[in-house]
Write a protein that holds these residues in place. Structure first.
Motif, PDB file in Angstrom:
ATOM      1  N   ALA A   3      36.178  43.606  36.614  1.00 18.13           N
ATOM      2  CA  ALA A   3      35.120  43.845  37.591  1.00 18.13           C
ATOM      3  C   ALA A   3      34.781  42.556  38.325  1.00 18.13           C
ATOM      4  CB  ALA A   3      33.881  44.399  36.899  1.00 18.13           C
ATOM      5  N   ALA A   5      31.700  41.893  39.598  1.00 18.03           N
ATOM      6  CA  ALA A   5      30.288  41.536  39.441  1.00 18.03           C
ATOM      7  C   ALA A   5      30.072  40.254  38.637  1.00 18.03           C
ATOM      8  CB  ALA A   5      29.520  42.698  38.818  1.00 18.03           C
ATOM      9  N   ASP A 201      40.990  46.524  44.819  1.00 13.54           N
ATOM     10  CA  ASP A 201      40.000  47.122  43.919  1.00 13.54           C
ATOM     11  C   ASP A 201      38.645  46.431  44.069  1.00 13.54           C
ATOM     12  OD1 ASP A 201      41.795  48.963  42.888  1.00 13.54           O
ATOM     13  OD2 ASP A 201      42.306  47.749  41.133  1.00 13.54           O
ATOM     14  N   TRP A 202      38.662  45.104  44.160  1.00  9.55           N
ATOM     15  CA  TRP A 202      37.403  44.367  44.319  1.00  9.55           C
ATOM     16  C   TRP A 202      36.737  44.689  45.660  1.00  9.55           C
ATOM     17  CZ3 TRP A 202      39.623  39.035  42.405  1.00  9.55           C
ATOM     18  CH2 TRP A 202      39.648  39.029  41.004  1.00  9.55           C
ATOM     19  N   ALA A 204      36.973  47.530  47.228  1.00  7.26           N
ATOM     20  CA  ALA A 204      36.380  48.859  47.069  1.00  7.26           C
ATOM     21  C   ALA A 204      35.094  48.794  46.251  1.00  7.26           C
ATOM     22  CB  ALA A 204      37.386  49.798  46.407  1.00  7.26           C
ATOM     23  N   GLU A 205      35.066  47.920  45.252  1.00  6.56           N
ATOM     24  CA  GLU A 205      33.885  47.774  44.402  1.00  6.56           C
ATOM     25  C   GLU A 205      32.709  47.159  45.152  1.00  6.56           C
ATOM     26  OE1 GLU A 205      32.430  44.905  40.697  1.00  6.56           O
ATOM     27  OE2 GLU A 205      34.567  45.228  41.006  1.00  6.56           O
ATOM     28  N   THR A 206      32.984  46.176  45.998  1.00  4.16           N
ATOM     29  CA  THR A 206      31.921  45.365  46.594  1.00  4.16           C
ATOM     30  C   THR A 206      31.679  45.615  48.074  1.00  4.16           C
ATOM     31  OG1 THR A 206      33.458  43.591  47.186  1.00  4.16           O
ATOM     32  CG2 THR A 206      32.459  43.495  44.978  1.00  4.16           C
ATOM     33  N   ASP A 207      32.652  46.247  48.750  1.00  3.68           N
ATOM     34  CA  ASP A 207      32.613  46.406  50.202  1.00  3.68           C
ATOM     35  C   ASP A 207      32.604  45.057  50.914  1.00  3.68           C
ATOM     36  OD1 ASP A 207      32.751  48.090  52.414  1.00  3.68           O
ATOM     37  OD2 ASP A 207      30.586  48.054  52.733  1.00  3.68           O
TER      38      ASP A 207
END
Length: 225
Positions: A3, A5, A201-202, A204-207
């Motif tokens: 992740a 974050a 992926d990052w 998509a996770e964070t925009d």
């Protein structure tokens, strides 16, 4: 999947707060901005990146007005029309950095950029249309089409031009290892496509754009990429 974050949290902690972190981050240009830049400016920027490789950037930048004059403002048609005698003359010009292969690459790259202009209307339009979630394929395409844009030079040119891309600097690759996102090594096309998937992926996770993710990753353990 690792992740993003905790990576962001570490970078914020090192910077002091999120505002301080983001103040140091360079934003990419929007596609419409990339499309509006003239081909001569892209050839100039590409050439500057090529000459910066292995040299102090300040030294290259100080000589850039002489390069602009020597290559007619990097006009594609005039630069592509240079002959071998012209290139040899430039290798003897003390106002330039007299690297024969890099000077010859300017003509080769003007010709390559002309081919893209003929197909897409301009180099900027071609650059703007390339999807960021396939950015490593653009690295490979630059390496194939253009001279002296292998290794990190192609991605570094894209970052200079404002095209959204991550980089594989020492800090970024160290971050990928430290956060157990990818063990490396990172030089193969397979590994670079694997890293692309991680950054996708990052994103998509964070925009967040790839370039900011890359800079934050490097700042989470060291310096900006």
């Amino acid at each position: 999947m690792t992740a993003f974050a905790p990576i962001l949290a570490a970078a914020v902690a090192r910077a002091g707060d999120e505002a301080a972190l983001r103040a140091d981050l360079k934003q990419p240009e929007p596609p419409e901005g990339l499309a509006m830049v003239g081909d001569d400016r892209y050839l100039s920027l590409m050439t500057r990146r090529i000459f910066r490789a292995g040299l102090q950037h300040r030294m290259v930048d100080a000589r850039w007005p002489a390069f602009e004059a020597a290559f007619a403002g990097f006009d594609l048609d005039q630069t592509s029309a240079l002959d071998d005698a012209d290139i040899k003359r430039l290798t003897q010009d003390e106002s330039l950095i007299r690297h024969p292969r890099k000077l010859a690459a300017v003509r080769s790259n003007a010709i390559a950029m002309q081919a893209i202009r003929e197909e897409f209307g301009s180099f900027g339009v071609w650059l703007a249309r390339w999807p960021e979630d396939e950015i490593v394929d653009l690295w490979f395409e630059l390496n194939q089409r253009f001279s002296q844009l292998g290794g990190n030079s192609g991605p570094a040119f894209l970052r200079m031009a404002g095209k959204d891309t991550f980089l594989l600097t020492d800090w970024v690759t160290a971050g990928l290892r430290q956060w157990q996102a990818h063990p490396g090594p990172f030089k193969s096309k397979t590994a670079q496509r694997e890293v692309q998937a991680i950054f996708n992926d990052w994103a998509a996770e964070t925009d967040e754009p790839l370039s900011l993710l890359s800079q934050i990753l490097s700042r989470s353990i060291g310096e900006l990429d």
